[in-house]
Design an enzyme around this catalytic site. Structure first.
Site, PDB file in Angstrom:
ATOM      1  N   ASP A  48      -6.190  -3.178  11.435  1.00  0.00           N
ATOM      2  CA  ASP A  48      -4.997  -2.347  11.607  1.00  0.00           C
ATOM      3  C   ASP A  48      -4.909  -1.948  13.078  1.00  0.00           C
ATOM      4  O   ASP A  48      -5.837  -2.178  13.861  1.00  0.00           O
ATOM      5  CB  ASP A  48      -5.101  -1.110  10.705  1.00  0.00           C
ATOM      6  N   CYS A  75       0.826  -1.209   0.000  1.00  0.00           N
ATOM      7  CA  CYS A  75       0.000   0.000   0.000  1.00  0.00           C
ATOM      8  C   CYS A  75       0.861   1.259   0.000  1.00  0.00           C
ATOM      9  O   CYS A  75       2.022   1.242   0.408  1.00  0.00           O
ATOM     10  CB  CYS A  75      -0.920   0.003   1.217  1.00  0.00           C
TER      11      CYS A  75
END
Length: 223
Positions: free
Chosen positions: A131, A8
């Protein structure tokens, strides 16, 4: 099969090439201006053009409105939208229906009770990403990419009715342990393959992907 990986926050052709050539299943472009990894739709378009059809092109958004999403999708042929803000299940469903695109919802964890936020998204989104929740005292914390790990044991033995990713503080050195503890079928990494925030290192990308490919996928992989 090996563990799937999403690289990412890609912002350069060199990083994108390393991700694609290294075997990333997903690549992520950040459309959140405060992030050091942010790209505009105009900057993202040539990066997306480097991605073969079999690799999932993901756009990271933070509470984006319809006009913003429309402008991004007009310029960049994304396959998946990563909702990294405070989007509700209703908003996620609306985005998915309105734009006809797959949707991932990010949930931030600090303790096991935080997992309760996942259930309302079951049957709504296509996949989840877990996360780390930044500590309250952390100044200028981003929605993600803070190089923070959470207590992986929160996810130990847990199963979910949709594919999911593990993110937060991952590196080539600790990913095997992260997968062993959590059973994650897929990993999402950003800061762990950087020399500085927003500066991806192609060699670190390749090393992370090689380490992930050496692992057996513990469960059905995403999408």
């Amino acid at each position: 099969m090996s563990v799937d990986v999403k690289i990412c926050g890609i912002s350069t052709p060199e990083a994108m090439t390393a991700a694609v050539e290294g075997g990333a299943a997903f690549v992520g472009l950040v459309f959140y201006p405060p992030s050091p990894r942010a790209v505009t739709p105009e900057e993202a378009a040539p990066l997306a053009a480097l991605v073969p059809e079999e690799v999932v092109k993901t756009g990271l958004l933070v509470d984006a409105d319809d006009a913003t999403i429309e402008a991004i999708l007009k310029a960049v042929p994304l396959d998946l939208l990563q909702l990294h803000g405070g989007e509700t299940p209703e908003r996620a469903a609306d985005i998915k229906a309105r734009f006809g695109i797959r949707v991932m919802k990010v949930l931030k964890l600090r303790q096991e009770s935080d997992l309760a936020a996942a259930e309302p998204f079951f049957g709504v989104v296509d996949c989840l990403l877990f996360d780390a929740k930044p500590p309250a005292e952390m100044k200028n914390a981003l929605p993600g990419g803070n190089a923070l790990a959470f207590d992986w044991s929160i996810l130990a033995g847990k199963t979910f009715p949709l594919p999911w990713f593990l993110a937060g503080g991952l590196t080539a050195d600790n990913l095997a342990e992260a997968v062993r503890v959590t059973g994650a079928p897929a990993l999402d990494i950003s800061s762990g393959v950087e020399d500085a925030p927003g500066r991806k290192n192609p060699e670190k990308i390749r090393a992370f992907l090689a380490a992930a490919q050496a692992l057996e996928r513990p469960a059905q992989g995403p999408l």
